[in-house]
Design a protein around this motif. Sequence first.
Motif, PDB file in Angstrom:
ATOM      1  N   ARG A  57     -13.502 -10.093  -2.953  1.00 57.63           N
ATOM      2  CA  ARG A  57     -12.864  -8.860  -3.651  1.00 57.63           C
ATOM      3  C   ARG A  57     -13.176  -7.516  -2.771  1.00 57.63           C
ATOM      4  N   ILE A  58     -12.351  -6.591  -2.711  1.00 61.40           N
ATOM      5  CA  ILE A  58     -12.582  -5.414  -2.059  1.00 61.40           C
ATOM      6  C   ILE A  58     -12.442  -4.084  -3.130  1.00 61.40           C
ATOM      7  N   ALA A  59     -12.695  -2.949  -2.708  1.00 58.79           N
ATOM      8  CA  ALA A  59     -12.011  -1.839  -3.338  1.00 58.79           C
ATOM      9  C   ALA A  59     -10.604  -1.794  -3.238  1.00 58.79           C
ATOM     10  N   TYR A  60      -9.909  -2.362  -3.906  1.00 59.36           N
ATOM     11  CA  TYR A  60      -8.647  -2.889  -3.908  1.00 59.36           C
ATOM     12  C   TYR A  60      -7.497  -1.667  -3.928  1.00 59.36           C
ATOM     13  N   GLY A  61      -7.849  -0.845  -4.987  1.00 63.61           N
ATOM     14  CA  GLY A  61      -6.945   0.481  -5.050  1.00 63.61           C
ATOM     15  C   GLY A  61      -6.879   1.373  -3.843  1.00 63.61           C
ATOM     16  N   SER A  62      -8.153   1.560  -3.280  1.00 63.58           N
ATOM     17  CA  SER A  62      -8.173   2.505  -2.159  1.00 63.58           C
ATOM     18  C   SER A  62      -8.124   1.727  -0.792  1.00 63.58           C
ATOM     19  N   HIS A  63      -8.305   0.491  -0.694  1.00 67.45           N
ATOM     20  CA  HIS A  63      -8.454  -0.036   0.780  1.00 67.45           C
ATOM     21  C   HIS A  63      -7.460  -1.354   0.898  1.00 67.45           C
ATOM     22  N   ASN A  64      -6.820  -1.843   0.046  1.00 60.96           N
ATOM     23  CA  ASN A  64      -5.912  -3.061   0.341  1.00 60.96           C
ATOM     24  C   ASN A  64      -4.965  -2.384   1.371  1.00 60.96           C
ATOM     25  N   GLY A  65      -4.929  -3.392   2.225  1.00 58.05           N
ATOM     26  CA  GLY A  65      -3.935  -3.438   3.317  1.00 58.05           C
ATOM     27  C   GLY A  65      -4.495  -2.192   4.313  1.00 58.05           C
ATOM     28  N   VAL A  84       3.888 -12.793  11.018  1.00 57.49           N
ATOM     29  CA  VAL A  84       3.776 -11.083  10.566  1.00 57.49           C
ATOM     30  C   VAL A  84       5.264 -10.796  10.420  1.00 57.49           C
ATOM     31  N   PHE A  85       5.675 -10.345   9.352  1.00 58.38           N
ATOM     32  CA  PHE A  85       6.874  -9.740   8.837  1.00 58.38           C
ATOM     33  C   PHE A  85       6.534  -8.285   8.848  1.00 58.38           C
ATOM     34  N   ASP A  86       7.693  -7.680   9.187  1.00 55.39           N
ATOM     35  CA  ASP A  86       7.856  -6.126   8.881  1.00 55.39           C
ATOM     36  C   ASP A  86       8.342  -5.809   7.666  1.00 55.39           C
ATOM     37  N   GLN A  87       7.660  -5.251   6.945  1.00 58.17           N
ATOM     38  CA  GLN A  87       8.026  -4.867   5.430  1.00 58.17           C
ATOM     39  C   GLN A  87       9.248  -4.028   5.414  1.00 58.17           C
ATOM     40  N   ARG A  88       9.666  -3.319   6.498  1.00 63.45           N
ATOM     41  CA  ARG A  88      10.799  -2.496   6.239  1.00 63.45           C
ATOM     42  C   ARG A  88      12.070  -3.391   6.206  1.00 63.45           C
ATOM     43  N   ASP A  89      12.248  -4.462   6.958  1.00 57.55           N
ATOM     44  CA  ASP A  89      13.495  -5.220   7.525  1.00 57.55           C
ATOM     45  C   ASP A  89      13.450  -6.402   7.109  1.00 57.55           C
ATOM     46  N   GLY A  90      12.005  -7.061   6.903  1.00 61.13           N
ATOM     47  CA  GLY A  90      11.854  -8.433   6.948  1.00 61.13           C
ATOM     48  C   GLY A  90      11.997  -9.085   8.255  1.00 61.13           C
ATOM     49  N   PRO A 129       0.840  -1.182   0.081  1.00 67.21           N
ATOM     50  CA  PRO A 129      -0.179   0.064  -0.017  1.00 67.21           C
ATOM     51  C   PRO A 129       0.699   1.305   0.191  1.00 67.21           C
ATOM     52  N   LEU A 130       1.947   1.221   0.621  1.00 65.76           N
ATOM     53  CA  LEU A 130       2.678   2.680   0.780  1.00 65.76           C
ATOM     54  C   LEU A 130       4.039   2.757  -0.264  1.00 65.76           C
ATOM     55  N   THR A 131       4.250   1.561  -0.879  1.00 66.76           N
ATOM     56  CA  THR A 131       5.413   1.717  -1.775  1.00 66.76           C
ATOM     57  C   THR A 131       4.965   1.457  -3.318  1.00 66.76           C
ATOM     58  N   GLY A 132       3.953   0.746  -3.485  1.00 62.12           N
ATOM     59  CA  GLY A 132       3.445   0.130  -4.655  1.00 62.12           C
ATOM     60  C   GLY A 132       4.207  -0.965  -5.289  1.00 62.12           C
ATOM     61  N   ASP A 133       5.229  -1.476  -4.493  1.00 64.19           N
ATOM     62  CA  ASP A 133       6.121  -2.437  -4.818  1.00 64.19           C
ATOM     63  C   ASP A 133       4.964  -3.785  -4.958  1.00 64.19           C
ATOM     64  N   LEU A 134       5.321  -4.795  -5.929  1.00 67.55           N
ATOM     65  CA  LEU A 134       4.748  -6.111  -6.114  1.00 67.55           C
ATOM     66  C   LEU A 134       5.199  -6.923  -4.973  1.00 67.55           C
TER      67      LEU A 134
END
Length: 466
Positions: A349-357, A259-265, A170-175
């Motif tokens: 499914r959800i409103a993915y573009g605005s609410h994923n994560g 649960v992993f931290d996205q910043r450092d794994g 959600p914050l970086t746009g990375d896949l």
Amino acid sequence: MGVRAGFETLDREVDVDLEVRGELPPWLAGTLVRNGPAKFETDKGSFRHWFDGLAMLHRFGFADGAVTYRNRYLETPSFRAARDDGHIAFGEFATDPCRSIFSRFFTHPRLRRTSNANVNVVSDGDRDFALTETPIAVEFDRETLATVGLADYDDAISGHVTTAHPHRAPLTGDLVNYVLKFGRRSVYRIYRQRGRTREVLASLPADRPGYMHSFAVTERHVVLAVFPLVVNPLSLLLRAKPFIENYRWRPELGTRFVVFDQRDGSVVADERTDAFFAFHHINAYDEDGRVVVDISTYPDSGVVDALYLDRVRGDGELPAAFPTRYEVDLSGGGIRSRRLASDSFELPRIAYGSHNGRDYRYAYGVGSRDNGTRDFLDQLVKLDVSSGRTIRWHEPGRYPGEPVFVPTPGGRAEDDGVLLSVVLDAEAGRSGLLVLDAATFTEIARADVPHAIPFGFHGQFTSRRS
């Protein structure tokens, strides 16, 4: 079941304009591409499971209130072997290739090196790919549906199994996705991808890895829910059984949330709860020292066996999944869970573009009328996760597929938009596209296709490019 047409081979490839009944919103412009199995037999063999059929893409184009439809088989090595030689040449989910025992042992077919990308589609902005649970993405042209070729990456990340449900961070746009590499000690590798380059974010060793079809992300975390459907990797090499039939249901292990931290794994939580099974996560988000994870859950893995073709074409029962919330305490306080609604709920499914994560209110899926198990998925469901209230769309004899949410440009409400679902009319023996107002769940329009579209899995809508 009156749904056999949804599990039969489709040999027709067409390119047609569809007659629209009703009126589409003028802003709806772009393409919906759906993916799924469409060939279940070859000249010299038959696939055994719904998940095994050869991939076909279905494209619905929207412009100026009109709808076009095109379908094409994905021309992969798996498809070409079936078309040209009549062979099932690669190991699928529950079907082994047509090979001798000697050949099977030395080529390890049960490690599923199939390119039959029949599950989902994804775009990186410039290119479009079909995906399956092996790490072999297949590029295709969105307009013509022509197969371009197998994807290549500028890295050395390897593995045997992945998911067909990558997420946009959600914050970086990375896949973000993971690959599982089997070995004496297997390992999950979570990675993030920018362009053609993938970077390992975190690793998780596993002696008995579990089967996971999807996972979850939040703004800050990646969440793996490891269900106790597990495998001894040696079984994949030594036992003469298809891929999934080497897995065993071990409820005493419980379900493990990592649960992993996205910043450092780093691992910020590793908790277990009662055993359950699932294919699909609905959504997840961070809240007050917890990670909230919503999943469409089954009590066990019996649904895998229920989806063999001889059962879904017959009168076998189909277990129901229910939307369930898991709250993982990041300070070591364990996991709390509760069912979100009493309606069965799959292919969410959800409103993915605005609410994923992120915190959200609405989810859309398919379910069974009165939670019955003697028929296939026969209704669409809108779920308010905050209240548990549901709205349903149902017509007798019609079987809808995954509802894809398309937001109204500039819309302010989370459910301001439309839902697109491919629906089989079992009596007529053909399918059509249904368009619902996502807020009211009422029909806006529909457009019939000249044949039955086999039941598929997932699709994505992309707005028309300028």
